[in-house]
Design a protein around this motif. Structure first.
Motif, PDB file in Angstrom:
ATOM      1  N   SER A   1       0.817  -1.251  -0.068  1.00 52.45           N
ATOM      2  CA  SER A   1      -0.018  -0.037  -0.072  1.00 52.45           C
ATOM      3  C   SER A   1       0.840   1.142  -0.136  1.00 52.45           C
ATOM      4  N   GLU A   2       2.192   1.295   0.077  1.00 49.60           N
ATOM      5  CA  GLU A   2       2.941   2.353   0.219  1.00 49.60           C
ATOM      6  C   GLU A   2       2.541   3.318   1.530  1.00 49.60           C
ATOM      7  N   ASN A   3       2.118   2.508   2.371  1.00 50.99           N
ATOM      8  CA  ASN A   3       1.424   3.208   3.606  1.00 50.99           C
ATOM      9  C   ASN A   3       2.533   3.458   4.822  1.00 50.99           C
ATOM     10  N   SER A   4       2.996   4.549   5.271  1.00 50.44           N
ATOM     11  CA  SER A   4       4.197   4.812   6.058  1.00 50.44           C
ATOM     12  C   SER A   4       3.823   4.191   7.383  1.00 50.44           C
ATOM     13  N   ARG A   5       2.654   4.507   7.768  1.00 49.37           N
ATOM     14  CA  ARG A   5       1.923   3.586   8.932  1.00 49.37           C
ATOM     15  C   ARG A   5       2.111   2.103   9.084  1.00 49.37           C
ATOM     16  N   ARG A   6       2.616   1.496   7.860  1.00 44.67           N
ATOM     17  CA  ARG A   6       2.941   0.093   7.855  1.00 44.67           C
ATOM     18  C   ARG A   6       4.135  -0.251   7.271  1.00 44.67           C
ATOM     19  N   SER A   7       5.339   0.175   7.892  1.00 39.97           N
ATOM     20  CA  SER A   7       6.715   0.104   7.316  1.00 39.97           C
ATOM     21  C   SER A   7       7.475  -0.114   8.395  1.00 39.97           C
ATOM     22  N   LEU A   8       8.889  -0.364   7.910  1.00 38.23           N
ATOM     23  CA  LEU A   8      10.073  -0.335   8.718  1.00 38.23           C
ATOM     24  C   LEU A   8      10.797   0.793   8.415  1.00 38.23           C
ATOM     25  N   GLN A   9      11.257   1.423   9.537  1.00 38.96           N
ATOM     26  CA  GLN A   9      11.920   2.562   9.597  1.00 38.96           C
ATOM     27  C   GLN A   9      13.414   2.310   9.094  1.00 38.96           C
ATOM     28  N   ALA A  10      13.906   3.182   8.389  1.00 41.25           N
ATOM     29  CA  ALA A  10      15.354   3.135   7.943  1.00 41.25           C
ATOM     30  C   ALA A  10      16.233   2.947   9.071  1.00 41.25           C
ATOM     31  N   TYR A  11      17.391   2.218   9.004  1.00 39.86           N
ATOM     32  CA  TYR A  11      18.362   1.770   9.856  1.00 39.86           C
ATOM     33  C   TYR A  11      19.682   1.970   9.441  1.00 39.86           C
ATOM     34  N   GLN A  12      20.703   2.065  10.251  1.00 38.91           N
ATOM     35  CA  GLN A  12      22.146   1.902  10.082  1.00 38.91           C
ATOM     36  C   GLN A  12      22.758   1.076  11.279  1.00 38.91           C
ATOM     37  N   VAL A  13      23.686   0.311  10.908  1.00 39.15           N
ATOM     38  CA  VAL A  13      24.401  -0.484  11.839  1.00 39.15           C
ATOM     39  C   VAL A  13      25.689  -0.552  11.726  1.00 39.15           C
ATOM     40  N   LEU A  14      26.553  -0.308  12.814  1.00 44.04           N
ATOM     41  CA  LEU A  14      28.204  -0.354  12.873  1.00 44.04           C
ATOM     42  C   LEU A  14      28.439  -1.612  13.481  1.00 44.04           C
ATOM     43  N   ASP A  15      29.440  -2.377  12.912  1.00 44.30           N
ATOM     44  CA  ASP A  15      29.897  -3.425  13.687  1.00 44.30           C
ATOM     45  C   ASP A  15      31.500  -3.354  13.516  1.00 44.30           C
ATOM     46  N   ALA A  16      32.148  -4.037  14.455  1.00 38.69           N
ATOM     47  CA  ALA A  16      33.602  -3.702  14.615  1.00 38.69           C
ATOM     48  C   ALA A  16      34.150  -5.415  14.736  1.00 38.69           C
ATOM     49  N   ARG A  17      35.216  -5.465  14.032  1.00 39.90           N
ATOM     50  CA  ARG A  17      35.675  -6.976  13.989  1.00 39.90           C
ATOM     51  C   ARG A  17      37.274  -6.805  14.039  1.00 39.90           C
ATOM     52  N   VAL A  18      37.865  -7.561  15.051  1.00 39.80           N
ATOM     53  CA  VAL A  18      39.325  -7.933  15.306  1.00 39.80           C
ATOM     54  C   VAL A  18      39.513  -9.328  15.164  1.00 39.80           C
ATOM     55  N   ARG A  19      40.724  -9.436  14.565  1.00 35.32           N
ATOM     56  CA  ARG A  19      41.407 -11.051  14.481  1.00 35.32           C
ATOM     57  C   ARG A  19      42.988 -10.891  14.420  1.00 35.32           C
ATOM     58  N   TYR A  20      43.395 -11.443  15.414  1.00 34.13           N
ATOM     59  CA  TYR A  20      44.855 -11.667  15.740  1.00 34.13           C
ATOM     60  C   TYR A  20      45.305 -13.069  15.659  1.00 34.13           C
ATOM     61  N   THR A  21      46.254 -13.226  14.598  1.00 34.24           N
ATOM     62  CA  THR A  21      46.976 -14.664  14.381  1.00 34.24           C
ATOM     63  C   THR A  21      48.224 -14.585  14.608  1.00 34.24           C
ATOM     64  N   ILE A  22      48.716 -15.533  15.174  1.00 33.27           N
ATOM     65  CA  ILE A  22      50.022 -16.025  15.846  1.00 33.27           C
ATOM     66  C   ILE A  22      50.411 -17.473  15.282  1.00 33.27           C
ATOM     67  N   ARG A  23      51.590 -17.545  15.182  1.00 34.80           N
ATOM     68  CA  ARG A  23      51.974 -18.844  14.479  1.00 34.80           C
ATOM     69  C   ARG A  23      53.188 -19.644  15.386  1.00 34.80           C
ATOM     70  N   PRO A  24      52.888 -19.798  16.704  1.00 34.72           N
ATOM     71  CA  PRO A  24      54.025 -20.552  17.545  1.00 34.72           C
ATOM     72  C   PRO A  24      54.526 -21.798  17.189  1.00 34.72           C
ATOM     73  N   THR A  25      55.494 -22.347  17.689  1.00 31.28           N
ATOM     74  CA  THR A  25      56.055 -23.493  17.266  1.00 31.28           C
ATOM     75  C   THR A  25      55.345 -24.783  17.490  1.00 31.28           C
ATOM     76  N   PHE A  26      54.356 -24.931  18.460  1.00 26.93           N
ATOM     77  CA  PHE A  26      53.800 -26.111  18.693  1.00 26.93           C
ATOM     78  C   PHE A  26      52.373 -26.337  17.974  1.00 26.93           C
ATOM     79  N   VAL A  27      52.012 -25.443  17.316  1.00 28.22           N
ATOM     80  CA  VAL A  27      50.680 -25.464  16.452  1.00 28.22           C
ATOM     81  C   VAL A  27      50.891 -24.768  15.311  1.00 28.22           C
ATOM     82  N   LYS A  28      50.169 -25.067  14.143  1.00 26.81           N
ATOM     83  CA  LYS A  28      50.345 -24.471  12.863  1.00 26.81           C
ATOM     84  C   LYS A  28      49.952 -22.725  13.149  1.00 26.81           C
ATOM     85  N   GLU A  29      48.792 -22.669  13.838  1.00 26.91           N
ATOM     86  CA  GLU A  29      48.394 -21.315  13.808  1.00 26.91           C
ATOM     87  C   GLU A  29      47.393 -21.077  15.100  1.00 26.91           C
TER      88      GLU A  29
END
Length: 837
Positions: free
Chosen positions: A756-784
């Motif tokens: 119906s293009e009725n704003s009364r029946r709608s999902l509001q616009a949204y914005q989402v911010l995520d953060a990701r951290v990855r840290y890799t080490i290669r010790p002698t006793f395992v590959k990674e």
């Protein structure tokens, strides 16, 4: 927000001498005997897909870290090339030559359905590494969230359990999904229920998302996109891995993977065990998911035979009813309106006030969905001389399970039971618990005969097809009742069987007419026979027939789907392309069984898809003295529909969206994607989709107190669940060796819950911010060892990504609207530890 992104960019760009001691590696791949270029070969660095050779046989890896590495190049019909590579700060140029006669790789089996730079369509490739860095235990749709035109949602709010995605406004019923060329979409509903295959991403070797109709696929036509998944790649070295995550809402993931590598030069074995549990963001929306994957392969010079089995078992507390609007807004008057019109009881309304946006309608402790799906696939890849190869597969999918529900004050007559007489009183209703079952088999075969000449690759062709059959039972049982009436234990109150046969054949070819011009053609013929015998239960509702009704159906369809395109190379790394494709698909089960009696029978849909765009790929350039890779693509689309089935905004009693045909509609827009990567130390990727999604001559239908339709005036309206703007941006960098930081920003504009293009029946616009951290080490006793952290919605926004609506003349005598939403989690986290042996 602007300051935050600038700060993030500054942090990611912190200089570090060891981090920047990397240089690009590029090369040319040719046949060792003829010197002919070999396009489409797979280039792996340390076992991970890093590049593929283009039409000239060239490849480029933007940056290789300092130290020793293994470079592996494979191509169908050639011996694999493996050599040591030392990372250097300067550019390295390689000349690689493959010897003919090598063992076929698993990737030969999915080549037939993949798009490439010659097929003149829009697509995105994701390798195993791309998926791994995004995988903290959330379902596969969330790993695709940063790809163009994608919107994802979760019933439980946190990405575990029942999740869904839409591409160009089209949900999974219009997205063709295959695993190793075998259809994944349910044959009846066309949905792809990835909750049944938790942690599938951990077993994926490569994935391609095609937008629009794309190339011919097995199964239903792609009406918005196709997702082509491969798990067929072989790893020649033995390995063992474990991935473990823990986070908000009691979320826990445990995964163990192992592989034998190549045993005796002929055999490989790979396996995975996974378990994911989450309480969900929503109250009483827990998920308990278990899955496994096992593959055994045999290979010799020109033959690869591989058996694959994978399975998932899920138990999820039902959250598909969503949250009533007043629980989100706190509007007491609206809440009372829900009560007055029977949408909520007084106790429900009290809980809605108390629980707010995390409200769940269900309180019965076993209001759960329980389902298991077992997949069995046998794949053959056979070289047939120098220029031909055959890929073929047999498959069986076995699915069974039920959802259990407490039902209050249900009429005996609607369950085929007699009223109960106690003394002088006649009881017409009872509380009861029922189970609605699915018990089905899906089996068949697929094949693709590929012509891929080594000496002259100007003409490449594929002849393929599939035969598939679905045999499924639907039935309901009463397992408890306050008053049993004349029922017996596990009283079966409805039952139906569905048989569906689907076969298709296609022929596809690309022809390099001139050095700069390539033509593409694809013809598909598909036939469907669908039969339902029996009855189905309808809920007590003003807009549905009550009790058990006959849903017997017979339908046949034959579709001819042509596709054609052209690609023009303007200069090295620059292409123009244009294509036209036809897609046609049959209605789904609910279009037949849940259609209001006032509407005509559902009709098949047709889509004429026009695509065109420009690609720029600069794998080796220098900006500010730093080796830099640049990619850019602008894709325009015009998708013109006849009889498109669009969501009305309502759901049936098992949470399936109800749909209706609209005679004429279209989607048109532009998709912009870009990537700039400086020495693989810092990169920015962005995608923006701007679109118009319209129904022509739409007439809104409402219902009066006697449920008679009231039809509005014809006008142009926006298609439901189709945002006009979607964007995704990822800023990623490596300020220290082994440490990768990323900011992920997603925006979605307003979506309407109905047409119906009725704003009364709608999902509001949204914005989402995520953060990701990855840290890799290669010790002698395992590959990674890898440590990871994902913080989702770090700005703590309250938003809903999905919902539904309905309206009718309420108790007040006016037209009342009832909106229900699926709120997504506020700030939450997942932390992971991965170990490779």
């Amino acid at each position: 927000m602007k300051n935050l992104l600038v700060l993030g960019a500054a942090l990611l760009a912190l200089p570090c001498t060891s981090a920047w001691a990397q240089g690009p590696v590029s090369g040319t791949l040719t046949d060792a005997q003829t010197g002919t270029a070999l396009p489409g070969a797979t280039v792996l660095l340390d076992g991970l897909a890093s590049a593929a050779t283009d039409a000239a046989g060239t490849f480029s890896i933007p940056a290789v870290a300092a130290g020793a590495h293994e470079l592996r190049i494979t191509f169908v019909g050639y011996e694999p090339l493996v050599q040591r590579l030392q990372g250097q700060p300067t550019q390295q140029q390689l000349q690689a030559r493959l010897q003919p006669g090598g063992v076929l790789t698993g990737e030969a089996l999915v080549t037939a359905s993949r798009a490439n730079e010659r097929t003149a369509t829009a697509y995105t490739n994701l390798g195993k590494e791309d998926l791994q860095k995004r995988n903290f235990g959330q379902d596969l749709p969330y790993l695709l969230d940063q790809t163009p035109s994608v919107v994802v949602t979760s019933d439980a709010g946190a990405g575990v359990g029942y999740t869904d995605l839409r591409i160009r406004g089209t949900g999974t019923t219009g997205i063709n999904m295959t695993i190793n060329g075998v259809p994944l979409n349910d044959a009846e509903s066309h949905g792809a229920f990835l909750v049944n295959l938790s942690d599938l991403a951990s077993s994926v070797s490569s994935l391609q998302v095609q937008r629009g109709v794309g190339t011919s696929q097995n199964g239903g036509a792609a009406f918005g996109a196709s997702v082509n998944i491969s798990t067929l790649n072989n790893r020649r070295e033995a390995y063992g891995e474990t991935q473990n995550s823990v986070g908000s809402f009691g979320t826990v993931k445990n995964t163990v993977q192992f592989g034998s590598g190549l045993v005796g030069q002929h055999f490989t074995f790979d396996g995975r065990l996974s378990r994911i549990k989450s309480d969900g963001y929503m109250n009483r929306a827990a998920s308990d998911l278990k899955s496994y994957y096992f593959a055994a392969g045999y290979q010799q010079k020109n033959t690869l035979l591989k058996f694959i089995t994978f399975s998932g078992r899920e138990k999820t507390y039902q959250a598909w009813n969503g949250v009533p609007e007043p629980a989100l807004t706190g509007n007491r008057q609206l809440l009372q309106n829900f009560v007055d019109n029977g949408e909520l009881t007084e106790s429900d309304a009290a809980r809605a006030v108390q629980e707010g946006r995390r409200y769940s309608a269900y309180t019965y402790d076993n209001q759960t969905d329980n389902y298991q799906q077992n997949h069995y696939q046998l794949h053959l890849s056979q070289g047939l001389g120098d220029d031909w190869n055959l890929g073929a597969a047999l498959h069986l999918t076995r699915g069974f399970g039920y959802y259990e529900s407490f039902r209050a004050r249900r009429k005996f007559v609607n369950y085929g039971l007699a009223n109960v007489v106690l003394g002088g009183d006649t009881l017409t209703r009872t509380d009861l618990i029922d189970r609605k079952w699915l018990d089905n088999y899906f089996y068949g075969g697929t094949f693709a005969l590929n012509y891929q000449p080594k000496a002259d690759d100007r003409l490449q062709a594929t002849l393929g097809g599939a035969w598939n059959r679905y045999d499924g039972d639907h039935y309901g049982e009463i397992i408890w009742a306050q008053y049993a009436s004349n029922g017996s234990i596990r009283q079966r109150y409805y039952a139906s069987n569905a048989l569906k046969t689907d076969y298709n054949g296609y022929a596809r070819a690309t022809w390099q007419v001139l050095p700069q011009l390539s033509l593409y053609g694809d013809l598909q013929l598909r036939h469907i026979k669908y039969t339902i015998k029996g009855n189905q239960h309808k809920p007590d509702a003003a807009n549905a027939v009550k009790g058990v009704v006959d849903v017997s159906t017979r339908a046949r369809y034959t579709f001819f789907n042509p596709k054609a395109g052209a690609t023009l190379t303007l200069a090295e790394g620059q292409q123009l392309y244009a294509s036209f494709a036809v897609g046609q698909r049959e209605p789904v089960r609910s279009d037949f069984t849940d259609r209001p009696a006032t509407e005509p029978a559902a009709r098949a849909e047709r889509l004429n898809d026009f695509e065109g765009g420009y690609r720029l790929t600069l794998p080796q350039t220098r900006l500010l003295g730093v080796p830099t890779a640049v990619r850019f693509e602008a894709n325009g689309f015009y998708m013109r529909y006849r009889n498109q089935l669009v969501a009305t905004g309502q759901l049936n009693d098992v949470g399936t969206p109800l749909r209706t045909n609209v005679a004429r509609s279209y989607r048109r827009g532009v998709e912009l994607t870009g990537l700039i990567s400086a020495d693989d130390k810092i990169s920015l990727s962005s995608t923006l989709t701007l679109s118009q999604n319209r129904i022509l001559g739409y007439q809104d239908v409402t219902y009066d107190a006697e449920y008679k339709p009231m039809v509005g005036e014809a006008r142009t309206s926006t298609i439901s669940y189709s945002p006009g703007a979607v964007s995704a941006h990822t800023l990623e960098g490596q300020p220290l060796k082994g440490l990768r930081l990323a900011l992920l920003y997603k925006t979605v504009s307003r979506q309407y819950l109905d047409n119906s293009e009725n704003s009364r029946r709608s999902l509001q616009a949204y914005q989402v911010l995520d953060a990701r951290v990855r840290y890799t080490i290669r010790p002698t006793f395992v590959k990674e060892i890898e440590l990871g952290l994902l913080v989702s919605n770090i700005l703590n926004r309250e938003y809903a990504a999905n919902g539904y609506t309905y309206n009718y003349l309420g108790a007040s005598g006016g037209l009342d609207t009832f909106n229900w939403y699926y709120p997504q989690a506020t700030r939450n986290f997942l932390a992971s530890v991965g170990v490779k042996f």
